[in-house]
Scaffold this motif. Structure first.
Motif, mmCIF file in Angstrom:
data_model
loop_
_atom_site.group_PDB
_atom_site.id
_atom_site.type_symbol
_atom_site.label_atom_id
_atom_site.label_comp_id
_atom_site.label_asym_id
_atom_site.label_seq_id
_atom_site.Cartn_x
_atom_site.Cartn_y
_atom_site.Cartn_z
ATOM 1 N N PHE A 35 0.819 -1.205 0.000
ATOM 2 C CA PHE A 35 0.000 0.000 0.000
ATOM 3 C C PHE A 35 0.859 1.263 0.000
ATOM 4 C CE2 PHE A 35 -2.877 3.199 1.718
ATOM 5 C CZ PHE A 35 -3.994 2.989 0.933
ATOM 6 N N TYR A 36 2.039 1.205 0.614
ATOM 7 C CA TYR A 36 2.938 2.359 0.581
ATOM 8 C C TYR A 36 3.264 2.736 -0.862
ATOM 9 C CZ TYR A 36 3.664 0.748 5.409
ATOM 10 O OH TYR A 36 3.475 0.323 6.704
ATOM 11 N N GLY A 37 3.484 1.732 -1.706
ATOM 12 C CA GLY A 37 3.781 1.989 -3.114
ATOM 13 C C GLY A 37 2.589 2.550 -3.864
ATOM 14 N N ILE A 38 1.380 2.096 -3.527
ATOM 15 C CA ILE A 38 0.174 2.611 -4.169
ATOM 16 C C ILE A 38 0.015 4.106 -3.869
ATOM 17 C CG2 ILE A 38 -2.348 2.516 -4.126
ATOM 18 C CD1 ILE A 38 -2.089 -0.519 -3.720
ATOM 19 N N VAL A 39 0.154 4.474 -2.610
ATOM 20 C CA VAL A 39 0.047 5.888 -2.230
ATOM 21 C C VAL A 39 1.166 6.698 -2.880
ATOM 22 C CG1 VAL A 39 0.135 7.522 -0.310
ATOM 23 C CG2 VAL A 39 -1.148 5.389 -0.082
ATOM 24 N N GLY A 40 2.375 6.135 -2.901
ATOM 25 C CA GLY A 40 3.502 6.825 -3.536
ATOM 26 C C GLY A 40 3.252 7.096 -5.007
ATOM 27 N N ALA A 41 2.615 6.151 -5.706
ATOM 28 C CA ALA A 41 2.306 6.342 -7.127
ATOM 29 C C ALA A 41 1.277 7.453 -7.317
ATOM 30 C CB ALA A 41 1.791 5.040 -7.729
ATOM 31 N N GLU A 49 15.953 4.591 -5.577
ATOM 32 C CA GLU A 49 16.534 4.576 -4.232
ATOM 33 C C GLU A 49 15.450 4.477 -3.157
ATOM 34 O OE1 GLU A 49 18.997 8.017 -3.964
ATOM 35 O OE2 GLU A 49 20.530 7.234 -5.334
ATOM 36 N N ASN A 50 14.298 3.921 -3.539
ATOM 37 C CA ASN A 50 13.200 3.691 -2.598
ATOM 38 C C ASN A 50 12.796 4.961 -1.845
ATOM 39 O OD1 ASN A 50 13.156 0.912 -3.252
ATOM 40 N ND2 ASN A 50 14.799 0.524 -1.792
ATOM 41 N N GLN A 51 12.732 6.068 -2.602
ATOM 42 C CA GLN A 51 12.372 7.342 -1.977
ATOM 43 C C GLN A 51 11.037 7.271 -1.256
ATOM 44 O OE1 GLN A 51 10.408 10.342 -4.193
ATOM 45 N NE2 GLN A 51 11.789 11.972 -3.524
ATOM 46 N N TYR A 52 10.064 6.595 -1.862
ATOM 47 C CA TYR A 52 8.721 6.570 -1.278
ATOM 48 C C TYR A 52 8.693 5.877 0.078
ATOM 49 C CZ TYR A 52 8.082 1.624 -2.587
ATOM 50 O OH TYR A 52 8.196 0.254 -2.692
ATOM 51 N N LEU A 53 9.609 4.904 0.306
ATOM 52 C CA LEU A 53 9.629 4.197 1.581
ATOM 53 C C LEU A 53 10.248 5.022 2.704
ATOM 54 C CD1 LEU A 53 10.506 0.537 0.539
ATOM 55 C CD2 LEU A 53 8.365 1.380 1.505
ATOM 56 N N ARG A 54 10.998 6.051 2.362
ATOM 57 C CA ARG A 54 11.531 6.933 3.392
ATOM 58 C C ARG A 54 10.472 7.922 3.869
ATOM 59 N NH1 ARG A 54 16.126 6.858 -0.055
ATOM 60 N NH2 ARG A 54 15.604 8.908 -0.913
ATOM 61 N N LEU A 55 9.485 8.188 3.010
ATOM 62 C CA LEU A 55 8.438 9.145 3.357
ATOM 63 C C LEU A 55 7.131 8.483 3.767
ATOM 64 C CD1 LEU A 55 9.033 11.700 0.452
ATOM 65 C CD2 LEU A 55 9.816 11.868 2.820
ATOM 66 N N THR A 138 1.207 5.660 -12.787
ATOM 67 C CA THR A 138 0.135 4.688 -12.973
ATOM 68 C C THR A 138 -0.021 3.835 -11.721
ATOM 69 O OG1 THR A 138 0.565 4.587 -15.348
ATOM 70 C CG2 THR A 138 -0.712 2.786 -14.391
ATOM 71 N N VAL A 139 -1.251 3.732 -11.244
ATOM 72 C CA VAL A 139 -1.537 2.951 -10.039
ATOM 73 C C VAL A 139 -1.870 1.519 -10.438
ATOM 74 C CG1 VAL A 139 -3.017 2.739 -8.005
ATOM 75 C CG2 VAL A 139 -2.415 5.008 -8.890
ATOM 76 N N SER A 140 -1.265 0.567 -9.762
ATOM 77 C CA SER A 140 -1.521 -0.845 -10.047
ATOM 78 C C SER A 140 -1.636 -1.615 -8.740
ATOM 79 C CB SER A 140 -0.412 -1.440 -10.923
ATOM 80 O OG SER A 140 0.839 -1.363 -10.254
ATOM 81 N N LEU A 141 -2.223 -2.805 -8.839
ATOM 82 C CA LEU A 141 -2.371 -3.671 -7.670
ATOM 83 C C LEU A 141 -1.329 -4.777 -7.736
ATOM 84 C CD1 LEU A 141 -6.249 -3.942 -7.194
ATOM 85 C CD2 LEU A 141 -4.612 -2.558 -5.926
ATOM 86 N N GLY A 142 -0.152 -4.484 -7.243
ATOM 87 C CA GLY A 142 0.920 -5.474 -7.171
ATOM 88 C C GLY A 142 1.852 -5.446 -8.352
ATOM 89 N N LEU A 143 1.394 -5.893 -9.513
ATOM 90 C CA LEU A 143 2.196 -5.906 -10.735
ATOM 91 C C LEU A 143 1.807 -4.731 -11.623
ATOM 92 C CD1 LEU A 143 2.127 -9.708 -11.673
ATOM 93 C CD2 LEU A 143 3.863 -8.463 -10.374
ATOM 94 N N SER A 144 2.762 -4.243 -12.416
ATOM 95 C CA SER A 144 2.496 -3.090 -13.276
ATOM 96 C C SER A 144 1.410 -3.361 -14.300
ATOM 97 C CB SER A 144 3.786 -2.670 -13.987
ATOM 98 O OG SER A 144 4.291 -3.738 -14.792
#
Length: 239
Positions: A35-41, A49-55, A138-144
């Motif tokens: 879900f962190y990646g979904i919000v980040g997108a 560099e996994n910027q979204y996981l730092r925020l 682009t928002v996706s559920l798991g895979l692009s």
């Protein structure tokens, strides 16, 4: 506490279970780490560099997940091609750099997400984008390939309750918060071990058993704490 509520759905979804290798299996609901990646997108945080996981992580983002469509799974053969130079497929196999992997997918998944971000600037940006049906990436559920649609539902206050009485919980319940479960006929109880926390190196820090109904019905349970709105909707955050 103000909470953003939105629905997310797609034709397919795949959230790979970490222990499945040659035949990837999927979790039945969105893990918090995905879900962190979904919000980040949605709000435009980069993956580099996994910027979204730092925020966005378990320290500043809270999410509760409600199943809206019955959980259905299918398996599809995906054709993979080696594009990294040396062909890794054994010589005795005639297909060369091509191989087919049977992969499990959720079919027509739909979830209602209850979200709160401590960072007011990021939270305001997320609310604005969801309300306007916008996203940066682009928002996706798991895979692009599993492109998803996000629909705004509400932005409303929730109040924390600690009475530990049996109430109807609309969202999935982490086992660590569960005190008592009232078993009801006609419900299909599922329990999965989900990744809950992840650091900015994409290393999972903890897992938790999560309980929910496969058909999307609410569960009657007593928990350490839950959050309720003025409409009588009770939710429990996964992280």
């Amino acid at each position: 506490m103000d909470v953003l509520v939105f629905d997310i759905h797609a034709d397919f979804a795949h959230f790979r279970k970490i222990y499945s290798t040659s035949s990837p299996l999927t979790y039945s609901i969105i893990p918090p780490t995905s879900f962190y990646g979904i919000v980040g997108a949605i709000i435009g945080l980069r993956k580099e560099e996994n910027q979204y996981l730092r925020l966005l992580n378990q320290h500043n983002l809270k999410v509760a997940i409600q199943v809206l469509q019955p959980v259905k799974k299918i398996r599809i053969g995906l054709n993979y091609v080696n594009t990294k130079g040396n062909v890794w497929v054994p010589k005795q196999r005639r297909e060369g750099a091509h191989t087919q992997i049977r992969t499990e997918f959720l079919r027509f998944p739909k979830f209602r997400c209850y979200v709160r971000i401590d960072d007011s600037a990021l939270f305001s940006r997320l609310v604005e984008y969801v309300q306007n049906h916008q996203n940066v990436y682009t928002v996706s559920l798991g895979l692009s390939e599993c492109i998803a649609n996000v629909e705004f539902i509400a932005f409303q206050p929730f109040e924390e309750k600690n009475d530990r009485e049996i109430v109807s919980i609309a969202t999935a319940i982490p086992e660590r918060l569960l005190r008592k479960l009232e078993i009801e006929p006609g419900k299909e109880y599922l329990k999965e071990r989900l990744p809950i926390a992840m650091n900015d190196e994409r290393v999972v820090l903890c897992y938790d058993e999560v309980l929910f109904d496969a058909s999307g019905q609410s569960l009657k349970a007593a928990v350490d704490s839950y959050w309720a709105n003025e409409n009588g909707i009770n939710i429990v955050f996964l992280n």
